[in-house]
Design a protein around this motif. Sequence first.
Motif, PDB file in Angstrom:
ATOM      1  N   HIS A   1      33.209  54.376  64.747  1.00 17.77           N
ATOM      2  CA  HIS A   1      32.534  54.519  63.457  1.00 17.77           C
ATOM      3  C   HIS A   1      33.528  54.872  62.344  1.00 17.77           C
ATOM      4  CE1 HIS A   1      28.891  54.621  65.950  1.00 17.77           C
ATOM      5  NE2 HIS A   1      28.213  54.368  64.848  1.00 17.77           N
ATOM      6  N   SER A   2      34.516  55.683  62.668  1.00 15.23           N
ATOM      7  CA  SER A   2      35.521  56.053  61.665  1.00 15.23           C
ATOM      8  C   SER A   2      36.343  54.840  61.225  1.00 15.23           C
ATOM      9  CB  SER A   2      36.451  57.134  62.227  1.00 15.23           C
ATOM     10  OG  SER A   2      35.752  58.341  62.392  1.00 15.23           O
ATOM     11  N   LEU A   3      36.666  53.972  62.178  1.00 14.18           N
ATOM     12  CA  LEU A   3      37.408  52.749  61.836  1.00 14.18           C
ATOM     13  C   LEU A   3      36.535  51.816  60.985  1.00 14.18           C
ATOM     14  CD1 LEU A   3      39.160  52.123  65.265  1.00 14.18           C
ATOM     15  CD2 LEU A   3      40.278  52.805  63.121  1.00 14.18           C
ATOM     16  N   PHE A   4      35.230  51.790  61.284  1.00 15.03           N
ATOM     17  CA  PHE A   4      34.303  51.016  60.450  1.00 15.03           C
ATOM     18  C   PHE A   4      34.329  51.545  59.013  1.00 15.03           C
ATOM     19  CE2 PHE A   4      30.091  50.858  58.455  1.00 15.03           C
ATOM     20  CZ  PHE A   4      29.908  49.484  58.370  1.00 15.03           C
ATOM     21  N   LEU A   5      34.254  52.876  58.871  1.00 12.68           N
ATOM     22  CA  LEU A   5      34.315  53.485  57.533  1.00 12.68           C
ATOM     23  C   LEU A   5      35.620  53.140  56.833  1.00 12.68           C
ATOM     24  CD1 LEU A   5      32.893  57.146  57.706  1.00 12.68           C
ATOM     25  CD2 LEU A   5      32.014  55.243  56.350  1.00 12.68           C
ATOM     26  N   ALA A   6      36.709  53.189  57.573  1.00 13.00           N
ATOM     27  CA  ALA A   6      38.024  52.887  56.988  1.00 13.00           C
ATOM     28  C   ALA A   6      38.064  51.458  56.450  1.00 13.00           C
ATOM     29  CB  ALA A   6      39.119  53.097  58.031  1.00 13.00           C
ATOM     30  N   ASN A   7      37.534  50.518  57.228  1.00  9.96           N
ATOM     31  CA  ASN A   7      37.509  49.124  56.768  1.00  9.96           C
ATOM     32  C   ASN A   7      36.606  48.954  55.547  1.00  9.96           C
ATOM     33  OD1 ASN A   7      39.271  47.475  58.456  1.00  9.96           O
ATOM     34  ND2 ASN A   7      37.971  48.128  60.159  1.00  9.96           N
ATOM     35  N   GLU A   8      35.482  49.664  55.529  1.00 13.43           N
ATOM     36  CA  GLU A   8      34.590  49.619  54.364  1.00 13.43           C
ATOM     37  C   GLU A   8      35.284  50.190  53.127  1.00 13.43           C
ATOM     38  OE1 GLU A   8      31.184  48.345  54.175  1.00 13.43           O
ATOM     39  OE2 GLU A   8      32.213  47.393  55.875  1.00 13.43           O
ATOM     40  N   ALA A   9      36.067  51.251  53.324  1.00 15.57           N
ATOM     41  CA  ALA A   9      36.801  51.859  52.211  1.00 15.57           C
ATOM     42  C   ALA A   9      37.801  50.864  51.630  1.00 15.57           C
ATOM     43  CB  ALA A   9      37.530  53.117  52.690  1.00 15.57           C
TER      44      ALA A   9
END
Length: 258
Positions: free
Chosen positions: A26-34
């Motif tokens: 989930h953190s990597l998903f957030l990073a890509n969204e950022a």
Amino acid sequence: MHFEKLVDLHCHILPGIDDGSPDLEHSLFLANEAVKDGVTHILATPHHLDNEYVNHKDKVIQLVQDFQRELDAREIRLKIFPGQEVHLNGDLPQRYPDLLGADERKNYMMLEFPHTNVPAYAKRIIFELQKLGTTPVIVHPERNKEIQKDLNLLYEFIQQGALAQLTATSYIGGFGDHVADISNELIEHRLVQVVASDAHTLKGRDFVLHEALEKIARDHGECVAYEFENNAENILNGSSVTAKGYRKIEKKKFFWFF
């Protein structure tokens, strides 16, 4: 609008540490969204000292280093810095060595009030932090129930020398029209100096920082949007940021005609 750097000062991106992200995926998903939103630098701000979470300084620093390695290994172009969303408590000066600033020298600190009220000791704690060399940045004041009823409560803290951070989602309507209207009024009266995502992997807590800055530019002028982003960068660097041009919100007068 184009930003060479886009700094997000409030983000719950670290895995398994609070309500922001349950795990690395989930953190990597957030990073890509950022990155998609144009964000280049993030201050990781896990909750600290609220009723649920305690995230000590050394633990956060280690988690940021671990997460940065994961980002680099996947060539996700995002730089993470260690911080905390420090919940207001009466003993923060005593806990000061374990608190992380928004910058390395602790010139600034992201400070959260309870959602329902503004404690009577808030001004004293802000003064104590200032004596220690730290300017508190009050996070999401537009969502505090007591400030919502009287926006000039925030004016008093800004007058005292604090700064305030607006949530991007609040401004574009993600928390409803009432919070959006309050957010607009706080910008208009210069009572907030920076905007940040406060992103979680929760529904409606997305990266909309660029969208919010575009809306600020349309509603209040490009110079205000650029000032907000420059302030975020300066806070992360520990450079000087002060509230400028702020003013009280006058009660609207109603005239009755008979």
